[in-house]
Design a protein around this motif. Sequence first.
Motif, PDB file in Angstrom:
ATOM      1  N   ASN A 157      -4.562  -3.939   1.007  1.00  0.00           N
ATOM      2  CA  ASN A 157      -3.941  -3.786  -0.307  1.00  0.00           C
ATOM      3  C   ASN A 157      -4.373  -4.844  -1.315  1.00  0.00           C
ATOM      4  O   ASN A 157      -4.011  -4.765  -2.486  1.00  0.00           O
ATOM      5  CB  ASN A 157      -2.419  -3.827  -0.179  1.00  0.00           C
ATOM      6  CG  ASN A 157      -1.922  -5.114   0.461  1.00  0.00           C
ATOM      7  OD1 ASN A 157      -2.297  -5.427   1.572  1.00  0.00           O
ATOM      8  ND2 ASN A 157      -1.073  -5.855  -0.243  1.00  0.00           N
ATOM      9  N   ARG A 158      -5.162  -5.851  -0.889  1.00  0.00           N
ATOM     10  CA  ARG A 158      -5.569  -6.885  -1.839  1.00  0.00           C
ATOM     11  C   ARG A 158      -6.800  -7.617  -1.321  1.00  0.00           C
ATOM     12  O   ARG A 158      -7.161  -7.522  -0.153  1.00  0.00           O
ATOM     13  CB  ARG A 158      -4.435  -7.897  -2.061  1.00  0.00           C
ATOM     14  CG  ARG A 158      -4.140  -8.754  -0.827  1.00  0.00           C
ATOM     15  CD  ARG A 158      -2.974  -9.681  -1.091  1.00  0.00           C
ATOM     16  NE  ARG A 158      -2.784 -10.607   0.032  1.00  0.00           N
ATOM     17  CZ  ARG A 158      -1.765 -11.438   0.154  1.00  0.00           C
ATOM     18  NH1 ARG A 158      -0.832 -11.447  -0.782  1.00  0.00           N
ATOM     19  NH2 ARG A 158      -1.672 -12.245   1.185  1.00  0.00           N
ATOM     20  N   GLY A 159      -7.414  -8.359  -2.223  1.00  0.00           N
ATOM     21  CA  GLY A 159      -8.476  -9.281  -1.849  1.00  0.00           C
ATOM     22  C   GLY A 159      -9.608  -8.650  -1.079  1.00  0.00           C
ATOM     23  O   GLY A 159     -10.123  -7.581  -1.426  1.00  0.00           O
ATOM     24  N   LEU A 160     -10.021  -9.321  -0.011  1.00  0.00           N
ATOM     25  CA  LEU A 160     -11.139  -8.859   0.797  1.00  0.00           C
ATOM     26  C   LEU A 160     -10.860  -7.489   1.402  1.00  0.00           C
ATOM     27  O   LEU A 160     -11.760  -6.646   1.488  1.00  0.00           O
ATOM     28  CB  LEU A 160     -11.424  -9.861   1.918  1.00  0.00           C
ATOM     29  CG  LEU A 160     -11.733 -11.296   1.490  1.00  0.00           C
ATOM     30  CD1 LEU A 160     -11.882 -12.184   2.719  1.00  0.00           C
ATOM     31  CD2 LEU A 160     -12.998 -11.353   0.645  1.00  0.00           C
ATOM     32  N   GLY A 161      -9.624  -7.260   1.827  1.00  0.00           N
ATOM     33  CA  GLY A 161      -9.282  -5.982   2.434  1.00  0.00           C
ATOM     34  C   GLY A 161      -9.395  -4.834   1.457  1.00  0.00           C
ATOM     35  O   GLY A 161      -9.886  -3.754   1.809  1.00  0.00           O
ATOM     36  N   LEU A 162      -8.949  -5.045   0.225  1.00  0.00           N
ATOM     37  CA  LEU A 162      -9.038  -4.000  -0.790  1.00  0.00           C
ATOM     38  C   LEU A 162     -10.490  -3.697  -1.124  1.00  0.00           C
ATOM     39  O   LEU A 162     -10.879  -2.521  -1.252  1.00  0.00           O
ATOM     40  CB  LEU A 162      -8.280  -4.425  -2.047  1.00  0.00           C
ATOM     41  CG  LEU A 162      -8.264  -3.428  -3.205  1.00  0.00           C
ATOM     42  CD1 LEU A 162      -7.638  -2.106  -2.787  1.00  0.00           C
ATOM     43  CD2 LEU A 162      -7.507  -4.017  -4.396  1.00  0.00           C
ATOM     44  N   GLU A 163     -11.309  -4.726  -1.245  1.00  0.00           N
ATOM     45  CA  GLU A 163     -12.731  -4.518  -1.513  1.00  0.00           C
ATOM     46  C   GLU A 163     -13.392  -3.761  -0.360  1.00  0.00           C
ATOM     47  O   GLU A 163     -14.215  -2.864  -0.574  1.00  0.00           O
ATOM     48  CB  GLU A 163     -13.434  -5.854  -1.727  1.00  0.00           C
ATOM     49  CG  GLU A 163     -13.075  -6.553  -3.016  1.00  0.00           C
ATOM     50  CD  GLU A 163     -13.580  -5.806  -4.244  1.00  0.00           C
ATOM     51  OE1 GLU A 163     -14.558  -5.047  -4.121  1.00  0.00           O
ATOM     52  OE2 GLU A 163     -12.980  -5.989  -5.321  1.00  0.00           O
ATOM     53  N   THR A 164     -13.033  -4.115   0.857  1.00  0.00           N
ATOM     54  CA  THR A 164     -13.580  -3.428   2.030  1.00  0.00           C
ATOM     55  C   THR A 164     -13.186  -1.960   2.022  1.00  0.00           C
ATOM     56  O   THR A 164     -14.028  -1.065   2.207  1.00  0.00           O
ATOM     57  CB  THR A 164     -13.095  -4.104   3.315  1.00  0.00           C
ATOM     58  OG1 THR A 164     -13.508  -5.472   3.331  1.00  0.00           O
ATOM     59  CG2 THR A 164     -13.631  -3.395   4.546  1.00  0.00           C
ATOM     60  N   ALA A 165     -11.900  -1.696   1.810  1.00  0.00           N
ATOM     61  CA  ALA A 165     -11.402  -0.319   1.825  1.00  0.00           C
ATOM     62  C   ALA A 165     -12.044   0.508   0.710  1.00  0.00           C
ATOM     63  O   ALA A 165     -12.437   1.665   0.932  1.00  0.00           O
ATOM     64  CB  ALA A 165      -9.883  -0.321   1.672  1.00  0.00           C
ATOM     65  N   ALA A 166     -12.171  -0.076  -0.481  1.00  0.00           N
ATOM     66  CA  ALA A 166     -12.733   0.661  -1.613  1.00  0.00           C
ATOM     67  C   ALA A 166     -14.185   1.049  -1.366  1.00  0.00           C
ATOM     68  O   ALA A 166     -14.608   2.173  -1.678  1.00  0.00           O
ATOM     69  CB  ALA A 166     -12.623  -0.179  -2.885  1.00  0.00           C
ATOM     70  N   THR A 167     -14.941   0.142  -0.797  1.00  0.00           N
ATOM     71  CA  THR A 167     -16.353   0.441  -0.556  1.00  0.00           C
ATOM     72  C   THR A 167     -16.513   1.478   0.545  1.00  0.00           C
ATOM     73  O   THR A 167     -17.343   2.396   0.431  1.00  0.00           O
ATOM     74  CB  THR A 167     -17.120  -0.846  -0.200  1.00  0.00           C
ATOM     75  OG1 THR A 167     -16.952  -1.801  -1.254  1.00  0.00           O
ATOM     76  CG2 THR A 167     -18.600  -0.574  -0.008  1.00  0.00           C
ATOM     77  N   LEU A 168     -15.738   1.359   1.617  1.00  0.00           N
ATOM     78  CA  LEU A 168     -15.801   2.367   2.682  1.00  0.00           C
ATOM     79  C   LEU A 168     -15.430   3.743   2.140  1.00  0.00           C
ATOM     80  O   LEU A 168     -16.074   4.749   2.466  1.00  0.00           O
ATOM     81  CB  LEU A 168     -14.864   1.981   3.829  1.00  0.00           C
ATOM     82  CG  LEU A 168     -15.236   0.724   4.629  1.00  0.00           C
ATOM     83  CD1 LEU A 168     -14.137   0.410   5.643  1.00  0.00           C
ATOM     84  CD2 LEU A 168     -16.575   0.901   5.339  1.00  0.00           C
ATOM     85  N   ALA A 169     -14.404   3.784   1.294  1.00  0.00           N
ATOM     86  CA  ALA A 169     -13.989   5.064   0.710  1.00  0.00           C
ATOM     87  C   ALA A 169     -15.066   5.632  -0.206  1.00  0.00           C
ATOM     88  O   ALA A 169     -15.319   6.851  -0.215  1.00  0.00           O
ATOM     89  CB  ALA A 169     -12.682   4.885  -0.055  1.00  0.00           C
TER      90      ALA A 169
END
Length: 312
Positions: free
Chosen positions: A28-40
């Motif tokens: 939901n934020r930071g590195l995790g959000l960037e990771t999730a957005a790129t995978l999506a």
Amino acid sequence: MTRGTTARWTPADIPDLSGRIALVTGGNRGLGLETAATLASRGAEVVIACRNASAATEALSVLKARAPMAQVAAMDLDLTRLSSVRDFTRAFTARHGRLDILVNNAGVFGINQGLTEDGFELHFGTNHLGHFAMTLGLMESLARSPAPRIVAVTSMMARQGKIDFDNLDRRKGKYSKWQAYSDSKLANVLFAGELQRRMDRAGIPGTAVLAHPGYAATNSPFGGSSMTPTPLEVMLLVIGSAFSQSPAMGAQPTLMGATWPDAKPGMVFGPGRMGGMRGSPVADGQRIPTDTETAAKLWAISEELTGARFPA
């Protein structure tokens, strides 16, 4: 960690992930959000697992804006509560069945002394035991994937870590939040290595790797981390922020570890410049540096503490 010799990697090198299911804790934020957005954006169906419902809603809005055609969802997960971990793994398995990419990203960083709901020291209980129990609870879903990938997000501070089996709750001696954090990140390293050995013995074609972001902006209280800084730490972090890299860059080692077709079990992914502090990610061709005896002992104790078991 020695530097690898791979050519410069960028997110543009991520293959089409259509049909793949990915789970990112702390997405939901930071590195995790960037990771999730790129995978999506590369076609994966992405689930973000987080404990803050309002933050999850905001994150989903960001994900849908950045990847309008992607399938994204949020699920409740509180790694500080084993009951939440168990509820989450049951719900995920019932909803999805299969899991192709698992990114163990969530964690606490440099917080003051405290305990989880189950009585574990907060760094060790959240960063290690919570992910340990969750990963084992999802092993059957991972085993249904033809080539599951597990990425443990650790830190360069793992180098200063030490597993004191006589003081895992850190009730003895003076408490150091930085040592507690370093120890939990070393536990991530040991867990990844032991998980790979057990998957190999079980015939599960999984690949467990490590990634670390170097010095990324979200490693400070100004990037939304859980840290509770002292005035001196605030000053040092302000100075250090001049050398930090963006969350998007900090997430690249994780993304490379999660998607690079040439990834081998035990590889370590991290920034390739300034001693691993920043820059495009590189792969370390060596296996995860781990003490197998300590890793096996940590695994056994983690099973005892959490009740989680590697499925037969």
